[in-house]
Design a protein around this motif. Structure first.
Motif, PDB file in Angstrom:
ATOM      1  N   ASN A  60       0.861  -1.176   0.000  1.00  0.00           N
ATOM      2  CA  ASN A  60       0.000   0.000   0.000  1.00  0.00           C
ATOM      3  C   ASN A  60       0.906   1.238   0.000  1.00  0.00           C
ATOM      4  OD1 ASN A  60      -1.686   2.200   0.865  1.00  0.00           O
ATOM      5  ND2 ASN A  60      -3.205   0.684   1.476  1.00  0.00           N
ATOM      6  N   LYS A  93       0.764   0.703 -10.075  1.00  0.00           N
ATOM      7  CA  LYS A  93      -0.359  -0.171 -10.459  1.00  0.00           C
ATOM      8  C   LYS A  93       0.119  -1.305 -11.366  1.00  0.00           C
ATOM      9  CE  LYS A  93      -4.299   2.947  -9.881  1.00  0.00           C
ATOM     10  NZ  LYS A  93      -5.259   3.843 -10.555  1.00  0.00           N
ATOM     11  N   LYS A 123       1.311  -4.117  -9.548  1.00  0.00           N
ATOM     12  CA  LYS A 123       0.254  -4.727  -8.698  1.00  0.00           C
ATOM     13  C   LYS A 123       0.225  -4.207  -7.251  1.00  0.00           C
ATOM     14  CE  LYS A 123      -1.016  -7.732 -11.974  1.00  0.00           C
ATOM     15  NZ  LYS A 123      -0.496  -7.028 -13.160  1.00  0.00           N
ATOM     16  N   HIS A 124       0.572  -2.926  -7.081  1.00  0.00           N
ATOM     17  CA  HIS A 124       0.490  -2.331  -5.744  1.00  0.00           C
ATOM     18  C   HIS A 124      -0.770  -1.476  -5.628  1.00  0.00           C
ATOM     19  CE1 HIS A 124       4.500  -3.735  -4.960  1.00  0.00           C
ATOM     20  NE2 HIS A 124       5.014  -3.007  -5.936  1.00  0.00           N
ATOM     21  N   GLU A 125      -1.256  -1.321  -4.405  1.00  0.00           N
ATOM     22  CA  GLU A 125      -2.341  -0.359  -4.147  1.00  0.00           C
ATOM     23  C   GLU A 125      -1.684   1.000  -3.999  1.00  0.00           C
ATOM     24  OE1 GLU A 125      -5.119  -1.240  -0.964  1.00  0.00           O
ATOM     25  OE2 GLU A 125      -4.708  -3.371  -1.248  1.00  0.00           O
ATOM     26  N   VAL A 126      -2.220   1.995  -4.685  1.00  0.00           N
ATOM     27  CA  VAL A 126      -1.595   3.324  -4.622  1.00  0.00           C
ATOM     28  C   VAL A 126      -2.677   4.398  -4.530  1.00  0.00           C
ATOM     29  CG1 VAL A 126      -1.419   3.464  -7.150  1.00  0.00           C
ATOM     30  CG2 VAL A 126       0.113   4.856  -5.737  1.00  0.00           C
ATOM     31  N   GLU A 127      -2.390   5.411  -3.740  1.00  0.00           N
ATOM     32  CA  GLU A 127      -3.355   6.491  -3.516  1.00  0.00           C
ATOM     33  C   GLU A 127      -2.615   7.812  -3.401  1.00  0.00           C
ATOM     34  OE1 GLU A 127      -6.813   7.662  -0.204  1.00  0.00           O
ATOM     35  OE2 GLU A 127      -5.485   5.962   0.159  1.00  0.00           O
ATOM     36  N   THR A 147      -0.261   1.578   5.901  1.00  0.00           N
ATOM     37  CA  THR A 147       0.514   2.151   4.798  1.00  0.00           C
ATOM     38  C   THR A 147       1.913   1.553   4.855  1.00  0.00           C
ATOM     39  OG1 THR A 147      -0.734   4.223   4.906  1.00  0.00           O
ATOM     40  CG2 THR A 147       1.393   4.314   3.803  1.00  0.00           C
ATOM     41  N   LYS A 156       1.410   5.381  -0.630  1.00  0.00           N
ATOM     42  CA  LYS A 156       0.765   6.695  -0.673  1.00  0.00           C
ATOM     43  C   LYS A 156       1.726   7.697  -1.325  1.00  0.00           C
ATOM     44  CE  LYS A 156      -2.784   5.600   2.231  1.00  0.00           C
ATOM     45  NZ  LYS A 156      -3.127   4.225   1.856  1.00  0.00           N
TER      46      LYS A 156
END
Length: 290
Positions: A2, A23, A26-30, A58, A4
């Motif tokens: 995850n 992405k 394959k990572h979650e990103v915000e 995070t 940020k």
């Protein structure tokens, strides 16, 4: 993971490229606007809140913090560090890099080549300042300036003295540097990730312009660094404690001279000039460290 991205402008090329690269792997990103974060400090439970929700779970943060919000931005990064979250740029290194004078002192102590630089406490003896920098022409820089803003080439002694006096009267802090004529209005940007030069470009100012910043209409082309330039760039990033850095250098008769070490270097110019996927290199750097 995850991840940020701390950025106040989601539309920036660098921010978008980092999202794309994360992405793809394959990572979650915000994107988190760090100026809108709330910091909660209490015993053994540091936390960052965003839009009323805690940013727990995070794994890593990528600070893309503008110069105008350095104070609050570094406080947010420091809070994440207290939460044991990996940051691609450490808060202390970020603070150091934003202080032009302190940066030059650190680089000088590390034995790196620099343009001769004079700093005074609003000294009235402006003639002596110009002479100490090697005489006109000289470069006069606002300590708070970025992207070539607040950088002036004073071509004569009289012009230099007038500009320094004007800034002094405004209580604006400036440094005076020798002008490196042989650089010909060009500089080199070496992009460093995790102790490696991952790309380098030569930036040339447009005709009649001594500043080579791409924001000021300069153009960039790929360059292969000499051994001396590569060693200087790596040494500068290491001295500043930066895992990711844009090291700006001038080519001079006495070897590479470090102008600045940027802790939040943009990706657009360097990726366009080199054709390299530097955003993915940054994501891989996170993967090795988390």
């Amino acid at each position: 993971m995850n991840i940020k991205i701390l950025s106040a402008n989601a539309g920036l090329y660098s921010t978008q490229r980092l999202i794309e690269a994360a992405k793809k792997r394959k990572h979650e990103v915000e994107i988190i606007n760090h100026t809108k974060c709330d910091i909660v400090i209490e015993k053994k439970n540091p936390m960052v809140y965003y839009k009323g929700k805690p940013l727990s779970h995070t794994d890593a943060v990528i600070p893309r913090i503008g110069a105008s919000v350095t104070f609050y931005g570094t406080a947010v990064v420091r809070q994440f560090e207290m939460m044991r979250v990996f940051s691609t740029t450490e808060s202390m290194a970020l603070v150091r890099s934003r202080d032009k004078l302190r940066s030059l002192q650190i680089l000088s102590r590390a034995g790196l080549g620099l343009p001769k630089t004079i700093f005074t406490n609003y000294s009235k003896n402006v003639k002596e300042i110009v002479e100490q920098a090697g005489g006109a022409p000289v470069i006069i820089k606002l300590l708070e300036g970025t992207q070539g803003i607040g950088v002036i080439l004073a071509e004569t002694r009289k012009a230099a003295e007038s500009v320094i006096e004007a800034f002094n009267n405004l209580q604006a802090r400036v440094i005076v540097q020798e002008f490196i004529k042989e650089a010909g209005g060009a500089d080199i940007r070496a992009f460093i990730v995790d102790g490696q030069v991952v790309g380098a470009m030569k930036r040339q100012g447009k005709e009649g312009e001594f500043r080579s910043n791409l924001h000021r209409g300069g153009n960039a082309s790929i360059i292969t660094l000499s051994d001396e330039e590569e060693i200087a760039a790596l040494k500068a990033a290491k001295a500043m404690g930066l895992g990711i850095a844009g090291v700006d250098m001038l080519q001079s008769d006495r070897g590479p001279l470090i102008l600045e070490v940027n802790s939040s270097p943009g990706l657009e110019g360097i990726e366009a000039a080199t054709g390299k996927d530097i955003a993915t290199t940054i994501i891989k750097y996170i993967e090795r460290n988390v």
